[in-house]
Design a protein around this motif. Structure first.
Motif, mmCIF file in Angstrom:
data_model
loop_
_atom_site.group_PDB
_atom_site.id
_atom_site.type_symbol
_atom_site.label_atom_id
_atom_site.label_comp_id
_atom_site.label_asym_id
_atom_site.label_seq_id
_atom_site.Cartn_x
_atom_site.Cartn_y
_atom_site.Cartn_z
ATOM 1 N N MET A 1 42.884 43.179 37.774
ATOM 2 C CA MET A 1 42.219 43.985 38.500
ATOM 3 C C MET A 1 41.356 45.451 37.671
ATOM 4 O O MET A 1 40.598 45.363 37.559
ATOM 5 N N ASP B 1 38.687 43.327 35.314
ATOM 6 C CA ASP B 1 37.439 43.022 36.301
ATOM 7 C C ASP B 1 37.460 43.694 37.729
ATOM 8 O O ASP B 1 37.707 42.650 38.453
ATOM 9 N N MET B 2 37.418 45.005 38.139
ATOM 10 C CA MET B 2 37.153 44.962 39.682
ATOM 11 C C MET B 2 36.487 44.664 40.814
ATOM 12 O O MET B 2 36.469 44.435 42.067
ATOM 13 N N MET B 3 35.471 43.782 40.065
ATOM 14 C CA MET B 3 33.782 43.184 40.659
ATOM 15 C C MET B 3 34.115 41.769 41.236
ATOM 16 O O MET B 3 33.203 41.065 41.927
ATOM 17 N N VAL C 1 37.515 52.556 41.884
ATOM 18 C CA VAL C 1 36.213 51.608 41.743
ATOM 19 C C VAL C 1 34.986 52.167 41.363
ATOM 20 O O VAL C 1 34.578 52.096 40.544
ATOM 21 N N TYR D 1 35.005 52.883 37.843
ATOM 22 C CA TYR D 1 34.985 51.704 37.021
ATOM 23 C C TYR D 1 33.292 51.261 37.268
ATOM 24 O O TYR D 1 32.789 51.086 36.043
#
Lengths: 281, 296
Positions: free
Chosen positions: A45, A48-50, B134, B137
């Motif tokens: 995670m 790379d969150m996306m 998020v 990020y």
């Protein structure tokens, strides 16, 4: 002239579609991100969150189910909601029907007494309520919590039934009485089935309210074994705080799942019930 | 004589039908409400059976000697005004846009209402992930550097964060109400206006909006009522922080009674002040509705 008009209209229509699409993406975004990352390890995670998870990590879900005692919490939530719903519908239908049919001062006073409480915010009664619940030994019990929901929820349901009963012809009551039907049997056999449309609305509004209510269970349920879905999710969040998001996210997804499934199955009735309840309430 | 026994029988039946509802209602709601009024004039701490009458002392303390409480009143009012304005504007806008479309209506309606199916505790935690993980990020990996803010830690941004989540969670509910109202506007009226040469904006202003006035009144007061009582969103998202910068009234009462001091009497007085706010709003609501009914 007509060409430029239709061109303008097409542009307008495209713009509307664009705005709605942006809105829809915004609405779904947090849930999408939650689902996406609930299937990743904490390391994947942060990396790379996306991205789509390279491999589905079901361990998060297994952990969440274990740590929140998911099936027990789910069952507790069902018990509380069912007790509340049963009492609210039965008692409010009885009271709303008779109050609507009986003229006179007493009837008007009782109806006013019920309706009055719709003005009282829950936070204004919660302090004394915890005290009363303790005295009556219903604090800590799921059925007790359901009973408190009955006390808080009957007013609005009585109000809705009271209005709806006016559309049920009185001749039915009289015909049944002439046939020698007792009052309670008349209500159970003849009247209650006719109230089905408003009963559906009341059931939807109250299920949404009780299932998703957080503060009252927080004050009433003290033992982990009786925790509802929201309470055990909240507890898990308190334990893992801001650190282990992949574990938390899977518990959030699990906690919202029952209602989302219900929504996908019954959405037509739910959306109609919401509109109906607001306009009549 | 016969009519007297009939009246008597009628009363008994009424009481028999009302009794179960009244029992639960009286024990849990009425007793709590009146008990709360009583305790608000005492220095009861919730445990000690001995407490004494302090008159308006609690009220005076809350309104003059408790800056945290006054701050939470101010923050609540700011929150209420913003929610009432934006939630209705967004919901009405969405409803009008959706209603103007032929295809895809049901899809958009379904999606926009979806957040209302879940508790704002869940929604709040989910958004906390968006704000703290998020967005930083995305800011780091794209050109949207402006997204990297202290969304939860900085009071200015945490108010925006609370607004975003509240609107996300609440606009769909009102949208459903507005959609139902829009569908009640007769098509023939709109067609007649179009034949008379009215543009779509003129039709909206002169036909549609006046026709759905009752729904707008409902929308305003639904949001007024719910925003005064906001709790879940803020509990989950900021917990009232940073410090107590985003503490709403309901959270302030909760903490006073159950978290910090256990001053039940004092917290009850604050709870009565919240009740008076909601009561005032409702009185205005009834007055406005009555006035409008007379006009129409």
């Amino acid at each position: 002239m007509s060409d430029s008009g239709s061109y303008g209209r097409r542009m307008g229509s495209a713009l509307i579609l664009l705005i709605l699409l942006v809105g829809a993406v915004f609405t779904l975004f947090p849930v999408y991100m939650g689902v996406l990352n609930s299937f990743k390890t904490q390391g994947a995670m942060m990396n790379d969150m996306m991205a789509f998870p390279s491999q589905l990590e079901f361990k998060n879900y297994a952990d969440a189910i274990h740590k929140t005692s998911f099936s027990r919490s789910l069952w507790n939530t069902v018990v509380v909601t069912a007790v509340g719903l049963f009492g609210i519908i039965l008692f409010a239908a009885m009271a709303g029907y008779k109050l609507s049919r009986t003229p006179g001062k007493l009837s008007g006073f009782l109806f006013g007494l019920f309706v009055m409480s719709m003005l009282i915010p829950f936070h204004s009664i919660m302090i004394t309520l915890t005290r009363i619940a303790k005295e009556l030994a219903v604090q800590g019990s799921r059925v007790g919590l359901g009973m408190i929901y009955i006390g808080i929820g009957v007013s609005m349901a009585i109000f809705l039934y009271h209005g709806f009963v006016k559309s049920v012809p009185r001749e039915l009551d009289e015909a049944a009485v002439i046939d020698g039907c007792g009052e309670f049997r008349l209500f159970a056999v003849v009247i209650f089935p006719l109230l089905l449309p408003i009963t559906a609305t009341i059931a939807i509004l109250n299920t949404l309210w009780m299932w998703n209510d957080f503060l009252l269970p927080l004050l009433m349920l003290t033992d982990f074994k009786t925790y509802t879905l929201l309470l055990s999710t909240n507890m898990l969040f308190g334990e893992y705080g801001n650190n282990d998001w992949s574990a938390i996210l899977s518990s959030l997804i699990l906690a919202m799942l029952p209602m989302i499934v219900l929504y996908l199955i019954l959405q037509k009735y739910i959306l109609n019930g919401i509109a109906e309840g607001a306009i009549k309430g | 004589m016969a009519s007297k026994t009939r009246r008597w029988k009628q009363t008994v039946t009424l009481l028999a039908f009302v009794f179960p509802a009244l029992l639960f209602y009286a024990v849990f709601l009425l007793a709590s409400a009146f008990g709360g009024i009583w305790y608000s004039f005492t220095d009861w701490n919730g445990l000690n059976p001995i407490y004494k009458w302090v008159g308006f002392g609690n009220y005076i303390e809350a309104l003059t000697g408790d800056p945290v409480f006054l701050n939470s009143v101010g923050f609540t009012l700011k929150y209420v005004v913003c929610i009432v304005v934006f939630q209705n504007l967004i919901a009405l806008g969405l409803a009008i846009l959706i209603e103007s479309r032929g295809r895809g209506k049901a899809w958009f309606r379904t999606i926009f209402f979806m957040p209302n199916m879940m508790s704002m505790i869940i929604g709040g935690f989910m958004w906390l992930f968006i704000f703290t993980k998020v967005l930083p990020y995305i800011a780091e990996h794209t050109l949207l550097h402006a997204l990297d803010q202290s969304w939860i830690g900085d009071p200015r941004f945490s108010f925006i964060a609370i607004m975003i989540v509240s609107l996300w969670g609440g606009a769909g509910y009102l949208m459903v109400i507005y959609l139902a109202a829009l569908q009640g506007v007769p098509q023939s009226l709109k067609e007649a206006a179009a034949i008379d040469g009215a543009g779509s904006f003129q039709t909206l202003r002169n036909i549609t909006l006046p026709m759905i006035y009752p729904a707008i009144t409902i929308g305003l007061f639904v949001t007024l009522n719910s925003s005064f009582k906001a709790f879940d969103v803020i509990y989950a998202l900021t917990g009232g922080g940073p410090g107590r910068a985003t503490q709403v009234l309901a959270l302030n009462i909760y903490e006073e009674a159950f978290k910090m001091s256990n001053r039940f009497g004092y917290a009850s007085a604050k709870a009565m002040i919240l009740f008076l706010f909601v009561f005032l709003v409702t009185l205005i609501q009834l007055w406005v509705m009555k006035k409008r009914e007379v006009e129409v």
